[in-house]
Scaffold this motif. Structure first.
Motif, PDB file in Angstrom:
ATOM      1  N   SER A 138      37.707  43.196  23.250  1.00 25.75           N
ATOM      2  CA  SER A 138      38.197  43.349  21.886  1.00 25.75           C
ATOM      3  C   SER A 138      38.435  41.972  21.288  1.00 25.75           C
ATOM      4  CB  SER A 138      39.507  44.149  21.873  1.00 25.75           C
ATOM      5  OG  SER A 138      39.352  45.418  22.462  1.00 25.75           O
ATOM      6  N   THR A 139      38.507  41.901  19.981  1.00 26.55           N
ATOM      7  CA  THR A 139      38.847  40.633  19.351  1.00 26.55           C
ATOM      8  C   THR A 139      40.320  40.325  19.590  1.00 26.55           C
ATOM      9  OG1 THR A 139      39.444  41.671  17.246  1.00 26.55           O
ATOM     10  CG2 THR A 139      37.129  41.028  17.533  1.00 26.55           C
ATOM     11  N   ARG A 177      34.835  37.642  23.531  1.00 26.10           N
ATOM     12  CA  ARG A 177      34.288  37.617  22.174  1.00 26.10           C
ATOM     13  C   ARG A 177      34.085  36.185  21.707  1.00 26.10           C
ATOM     14  NH1 ARG A 177      32.626  42.256  19.106  1.00 26.10           N
ATOM     15  NH2 ARG A 177      33.580  44.038  20.140  1.00 26.10           N
ATOM     16  N   PRO A 179      34.150  33.399  18.829  1.00 26.09           N
ATOM     17  CA  PRO A 179      34.974  33.287  17.621  1.00 26.09           C
ATOM     18  C   PRO A 179      34.160  33.548  16.361  1.00 26.09           C
ATOM     19  CG  PRO A 179      34.480  31.113  18.523  1.00 26.09           C
ATOM     20  CD  PRO A 179      34.022  32.114  19.543  1.00 26.09           C
ATOM     21  N   ARG A 181      33.751  36.489  14.865  1.00 29.22           N
ATOM     22  CA  ARG A 181      33.256  37.861  14.724  1.00 29.22           C
ATOM     23  C   ARG A 181      34.432  38.789  14.508  1.00 29.22           C
ATOM     24  NH1 ARG A 181      27.677  37.855  15.794  1.00 29.22           N
ATOM     25  NH2 ARG A 181      27.157  35.644  15.919  1.00 29.22           N
ATOM     26  N   ARG A 182      34.299  39.688  13.555  1.00 30.88           N
ATOM     27  CA  ARG A 182      35.384  40.609  13.243  1.00 30.88           C
ATOM     28  C   ARG A 182      35.320  41.832  14.130  1.00 30.88           C
ATOM     29  NH1 ARG A 182      34.519  43.913   7.720  1.00 30.88           N
ATOM     30  NH2 ARG A 182      36.130  45.120   8.791  1.00 30.88           N
ATOM     31  N   ASP A 183      36.402  42.597  14.132  1.00 28.72           N
ATOM     32  CA  ASP A 183      36.436  43.850  14.874  1.00 28.72           C
ATOM     33  C   ASP A 183      35.454  44.826  14.233  1.00 28.72           C
ATOM     34  OD1 ASP A 183      37.728  45.430  16.979  1.00 28.72           O
ATOM     35  OD2 ASP A 183      38.449  46.649  15.320  1.00 28.72           O
ATOM     36  N   ASN A 195      27.050  42.381  13.137  1.00 24.98           N
ATOM     37  CA  ASN A 195      28.279  41.800  13.680  1.00 24.98           C
ATOM     38  C   ASN A 195      28.224  41.665  15.195  1.00 24.98           C
ATOM     39  OD1 ASN A 195      31.098  40.930  13.072  1.00 24.98           O
ATOM     40  ND2 ASN A 195      31.638  42.681  14.346  1.00 24.98           N
ATOM     41  N   ALA A 199      27.604  38.473  19.872  1.00 30.26           N
ATOM     42  CA  ALA A 199      29.046  38.436  19.602  1.00 30.26           C
ATOM     43  C   ALA A 199      29.871  38.231  20.864  1.00 30.26           C
ATOM     44  CB  ALA A 199      29.485  39.732  18.909  1.00 30.26           C
ATOM     45  N   THR A 225      27.286  47.447  20.257  1.00 26.41           N
ATOM     46  CA  THR A 225      28.157  46.622  21.094  1.00 26.41           C
ATOM     47  C   THR A 225      27.773  46.737  22.565  1.00 26.41           C
ATOM     48  OG1 THR A 225      30.018  46.733  19.558  1.00 26.41           O
ATOM     49  CG2 THR A 225      30.532  46.256  21.848  1.00 26.41           C
TER      50      THR A 225
END
Length: 265
Positions: A138-139, A177, A179, A181-183, A195, A199, A225
């Motif tokens: 997860s972020t 993750r 850096p 990259r958004r959730d 995204n 990632a 993902t």
């Protein structure tokens, strides 16, 4: 297999999470709880909604569009415990994004049981060798918001389930993750794909055992993902035998499923 230790949180971040946890506990005591699956008052999770997580794991990779490599290679085997719809969707969203830490035993317990049921197939694929359980990362923002690494908790539960069924398994949080990259929550299918590209990366260090692993995630939607994680692991010398998720979006034949805000990858 030697477990790979998770990075330690800075002291300041740990203090913030502690305050958030206390605030959530006071809110829970001040307000009546409701079952997130059906809305029944004064129940953490009613028996009928709890049962939606108790079914046997189902292979679902054929229903996940972005797992198709389009080169003749079969897609990654993916097992889901339930369809991401109805009460299950409410349970997962409440657990992930509405501070319902009281649901953790139910969700992780379902993962433990599911992994135990999948264990015989993974044992055959592994040929008796040790298996690493890799959580989809997860972020940092998502972990702060949720107050915990929830997918890490699922990976721990999956490891327990595999071990209970005789599979030599160990947690291996080797993915991180990148850096910037958004959730994935709230993104549409195309945005998720963009995204997810590159990632994640694999932590530096030796590949333990034979490099065999299984991915663990909370929800699978487009599969972008999982594909990114599989590619990163393969480039780092790992062989991914499959993935286990709490839930996956139903195929189109079950009706169109919209990725509403808060939906997960």
């Amino acid at each position: 297999m030697t477990d790979v230790p998770a990075p330690r949180l800075p002291a300041a971040l740990g203090a913030v999470q502690a305050v958030q946890a206390v605030a959530r506990e006071f809110a829970r005591l001040a307000l009546p709880v409701a079952c997130p699956g059906c809305g029944a008052w004064d129940l953490t999770l009613c028996e009928a909604c709890r049962a939606t997580l108790a079914g046997a794991p189902v292979r679902c990779e054929d229903d996940v569009p972005r797992l198709d490599h389009l080169d003749g290679v079969p897609p990654l085997p993916v097992w889901r415990l339930a369809a991401y719809a109805g009460p299950v969707r409410g349970i997962v969203l409440a657990w992930k994004d509405h501070g319902r830490a009281d649901l953790t035993p139910a969700v992780t317990g379902a993962m433990r049981r599911g992994a135990a049921q999948v264990a015989p197939e993974l044992a055959v694929a592994a040929g008796g060798r040790a298996l690493a359980v890799v959580p989809v990362p997860s972020t940092a923002a998502a972990r702060r918001r949720r107050g915990a690494d929830l997918v890490g908790l699922l990976a721990r539960a999956a490891t327990d389930g595999l071990r209970l069924s005789g599979v030599a398994a160990g947690e291996a949080p080797v993915l991180v993750r990148r850096p910037g990259r958004r959730d994935q929550a709230g993104l549409g299918a195309r945005a998720r794909g963009r995204n997810s590209e590159r990632a994640v990366r694999v932590r530096r260090g030796p590949v333990p055992g034979g490099g065999l692993c299984v991915l663990v995630d909370d929800v699978v939607t487009t599969g972008s993902t999982l594909t990114t994680c599989e590619e990163a692991l393969m480039s780092g010398g790992w062989l991914v035998l499959g993935a286990i998720a709490v839930a996956a979006t139903p195929p189109p034949s079950h009706g169109r499923v919209l990725l509403a805000p808060g939906s997960a990858e």
